[in-house]
Design a protein around this motif. Sequence first.
Motif, PDB file in Angstrom:
ATOM      1  N   LEU A  99       0.834  -1.202   0.000  1.00  0.00           N
ATOM      2  CA  LEU A  99       0.000   0.000   0.000  1.00  0.00           C
ATOM      3  C   LEU A  99       0.867   1.250   0.000  1.00  0.00           C
ATOM      4  CD1 LEU A  99      -2.696  -0.960   2.694  1.00  0.00           C
ATOM      5  CD2 LEU A  99      -2.830  -1.238   0.209  1.00  0.00           C
ATOM      6  N   ASN A 100       0.410   2.273  -0.722  1.00  0.00           N
ATOM      7  CA  ASN A 100       1.123   3.551  -0.646  1.00  0.00           C
ATOM      8  C   ASN A 100       0.774   4.258   0.663  1.00  0.00           C
ATOM      9  OD1 ASN A 100      -1.336   5.014  -0.924  1.00  0.00           O
ATOM     10  ND2 ASN A 100      -1.205   4.838  -3.161  1.00  0.00           N
ATOM     11  N   GLU A 101       1.406   5.400   0.919  1.00  0.00           N
ATOM     12  CA  GLU A 101       1.259   6.060   2.221  1.00  0.00           C
ATOM     13  C   GLU A 101      -0.183   6.465   2.509  1.00  0.00           C
ATOM     14  OE1 GLU A 101       3.090   9.882   4.694  1.00  0.00           O
ATOM     15  OE2 GLU A 101       3.896   9.331   2.731  1.00  0.00           O
ATOM     16  N   ALA A 107      -6.255   2.668   5.571  1.00  0.00           N
ATOM     17  CA  ALA A 107      -6.457   1.296   6.065  1.00  0.00           C
ATOM     18  C   ALA A 107      -6.225   1.224   7.568  1.00  0.00           C
ATOM     19  CB  ALA A 107      -5.512   0.344   5.341  1.00  0.00           C
ATOM     20  N   LEU A 108      -5.232   1.974   8.041  1.00  0.00           N
ATOM     21  CA  LEU A 108      -4.930   1.966   9.479  1.00  0.00           C
ATOM     22  C   LEU A 108      -6.102   2.524  10.280  1.00  0.00           C
ATOM     23  CD1 LEU A 108      -2.759   1.475  11.697  1.00  0.00           C
ATOM     24  CD2 LEU A 108      -2.089   3.870  11.396  1.00  0.00           C
ATOM     25  N   ASN A 109      -6.663   3.648   9.844  1.00  0.00           N
ATOM     26  CA  ASN A 109      -7.800   4.241  10.552  1.00  0.00           C
ATOM     27  C   ASN A 109      -9.004   3.310  10.539  1.00  0.00           C
ATOM     28  OD1 ASN A 109      -6.440   6.599  11.251  1.00  0.00           O
ATOM     29  ND2 ASN A 109      -6.975   7.614   9.313  1.00  0.00           N
ATOM     30  N   ALA A 110      -9.248   2.672   9.398  1.00  0.00           N
ATOM     31  CA  ALA A 110     -10.370   1.734   9.299  1.00  0.00           C
ATOM     32  C   ALA A 110     -10.143   0.528  10.200  1.00  0.00           C
ATOM     33  CB  ALA A 110     -10.555   1.297   7.845  1.00  0.00           C
ATOM     34  N   THR A 135       4.658  -1.813   7.129  1.00  0.00           N
ATOM     35  CA  THR A 135       4.306  -0.912   6.023  1.00  0.00           C
ATOM     36  C   THR A 135       5.461  -0.699   5.048  1.00  0.00           C
ATOM     37  OG1 THR A 135       4.937   1.007   7.366  1.00  0.00           O
ATOM     38  CG2 THR A 135       2.618   0.320   7.430  1.00  0.00           C
ATOM     39  N   ASP A 136       6.677  -1.087   5.472  1.00  0.00           N
ATOM     40  CA  ASP A 136       7.852  -0.984   4.612  1.00  0.00           C
ATOM     41  C   ASP A 136       8.865  -2.013   5.104  1.00  0.00           C
ATOM     42  OD1 ASP A 136       9.600  -0.146   2.684  1.00  0.00           O
ATOM     43  OD2 ASP A 136       9.483   1.984   3.203  1.00  0.00           O
TER      44      ASP A 136
END
Length: 800
Positions: A99-101, A107-110, A135-136
């Motif tokens: 996923l891009n930033e 996605a994190l908030n959801a 995430t990386d």
Amino acid sequence: MNERAADKQKVEAIYPLNTMQEGILLHHLMAEDDQGFLNVQCVIEGDLDLNRLKQSWEHVIQRHAVLRTSVHWEDLKKPVQLVRPQGTVNWVVKNWTNLNETACLEALNAYKKDLKTKGLNLKKSPLTHIHVIQTDKESFYLIWSCHHLLLDGWSSSIILKDVFSIYDALKQKKEPSLPTLPSYKSYLNWLKGIDPQDAKAFWIHTFKDFKSSFLFNTNKSKIDHLSKRSILLTKETTQKANDLAKSYQITTNTLYQGIWALILSKYSNSQDIIYGNTVSGRSGAFPNIALLAGMFTNVLPLRVLATPDSNIKDWFKTIQLQQLEARKHEHFTIDDIAEWIQHHSSSSLYDSLFIYENFPWDDIKSDAITVHSTESGITTTYPVTLTVKTGTQTAIYLAYNDTILSHSSCKWIFDCFEIIINALSNEVETTLDTILKCIPRVNIDKLNNTDKKKIKIEAVQRTPKNKTELELLKIWETLFNKDGISTNDNFFEIGGTSMMAIRLFTRIEKTLKVTIPPITLLKHNTIEALSNYILKDDSKGAWNYVVPIKPNGTKNPLFCIHGGGGFVFFFNPIANALDNNTPVYAIQPSGTNGHKNIHQSIEDMSADYAREIKEIQPKGPYNLLVYCFSPAVGIEIADIYKKQGDDTNLIVIDSIIKQEDFTDPTRIRMRLSGFLKRFLHNPFNAIKLMVSNNYERFLEPTMIRLFASTHKKNLEQIKQNLIRIYKRYKWDKKHPGSTTLILTNKPDKKLNPTYIEAWEGITDKTVEVLQTEGQHHQLFSSPHADLLAKKIQQAIIENN
């Protein structure tokens, strides 16, 4: 480990919940949006060894008992936290490197929103849920789902520091070396030893001349949800605030608290401002309290007098001094404070909260990883909560209910921070009035309440039908600061909150001597339902006439028969002062509890009372306390029991037989003699008392009949009926049991001998006479009630 296996584990410790925890538990159980749920979050950068991280958490779980703790409340009088000797972690690992930033943040908030929706089961293990999201190649989010009921913000920072200290030690193949923790049990024992007198004196002084405070939620509306907004002050404004704090010689915490007080003063157009202020609960002298994880946070009131001519620098220093002094006493609850300052007129001193987030969230660094950007979120159950988080740019967060605070009002509040800080910077030596004039007026929008849930109002208001309901009604009316509450009103629909529920049950315990958990209110949320629950909880159930004031104890109970007004709640002080092992019950007349058949004779009344007393105490001897107009009832009950083979110990409180006999020449001479002595001693008071007595006897019943409420009219009808049947009673029986006559010292020395002579004439046994202090109408209130209770206890002991 499954739940059944966990339940069979050995229990290491069981602790009670503190007041804050009980409030959070109740909110957890009743609210759709659980404000106690926390997603503690941080960013890990570097070469993370996931297995080592898991080992680190296992060490920390063994180190901190709170991570092995669950909460239990079902079928318990009081909710408890239960500590197991072993604990586990629920791990979830995800890979979002594709996923891009922007997509990653969405996605994190959801993901966090979904975690909160699912919530935590506080009764089940494990309660520690760790989510590691990559995430990386060398960048990870760590999300730790936990609950504010068990952990405050300070504690979460302690635990994360310990986790990564152990992680670093394991990497270096060293035994983790951390300072020894104190035990929570030792902390609780330390709390018990704190003398409240200094705290009491401080809060009484702080609230001197206090009358009332501004509340956002004046209508006690039900708070279903909270909206959240935030802003970042500019770097320039943030620096100005920091410079102001230095020049005023105060902390930035104090500066922002003072700004919040100015905003509230302008918003409410009031000079006396009170709001809640969070404290860590770690300011005491308990050793190494800063290392102990748990729920220690408390909320204390901060009172700020925004007097216009106050020098601004001195004013800020006064706020700081109050904060420093208050934190010496931060272990006491708002209920303690409200009782000390005798604040009984409202549900709360305040309904807004100020949080200054100063948890030790320093970045954590080791050879291989860096942990930064740690945050725990904001939890609150107040209608309005303002949080300040300082840094390069100060962040201001506002959590509010949009049915009582509009979006435009929120914007006005945010704008005020910039305006006030700039005004203070331009006017270093000035008065509050100058700064307040710089703040624009707030246009408080009329809120659109069409979406609010409407309270259902029934056509017929239900009034108390027994003593328990009456006492509960009095408590509710005090909490909500309003009259006219019906016994079928829903606590939460008329504006009750979780913290109000804690205060409610604290007062129920003090008043009714019944200990039941606040969560009972979730199922029994009306006075009627709660009363039924309380009475059902008693093994004997409810009665038409008997009121359990203090039902617990193994000795023969004391039964207190109502006076001429039909009231019984005035017996509470002596019940509290008597031996804890002596149960106390009051007897109230029909009519006060919904029982429509008012007694038409003393004989019928006594027969009903005797039958219900027998249900509680099947065998004698019976301790009957009579007062004012009830001696005839006591004699009749004693006669009934004598025929059944039981003895009765009659305890008479400063009363004579034939109380209302105005035709007896001796009684007439006594009244005239008493009046003349009072007149010669103090003519004004004597006439005042005579007028008052005659008003109560002759005019007040008419005034009540014409103008009073239905409830008061009903009570007056009961009172007049008691007088009527008392006058008709024929004193043709002698009391067959023992008699103790407790008398006050009277100005007319002939009165007490007349009382004694009258009682000796109605019994063949010796009349025991005891003396007490106070006048007739003062005996059941402090300080006379304590001495009277000792005399009653003496009479019980000597005749049982």
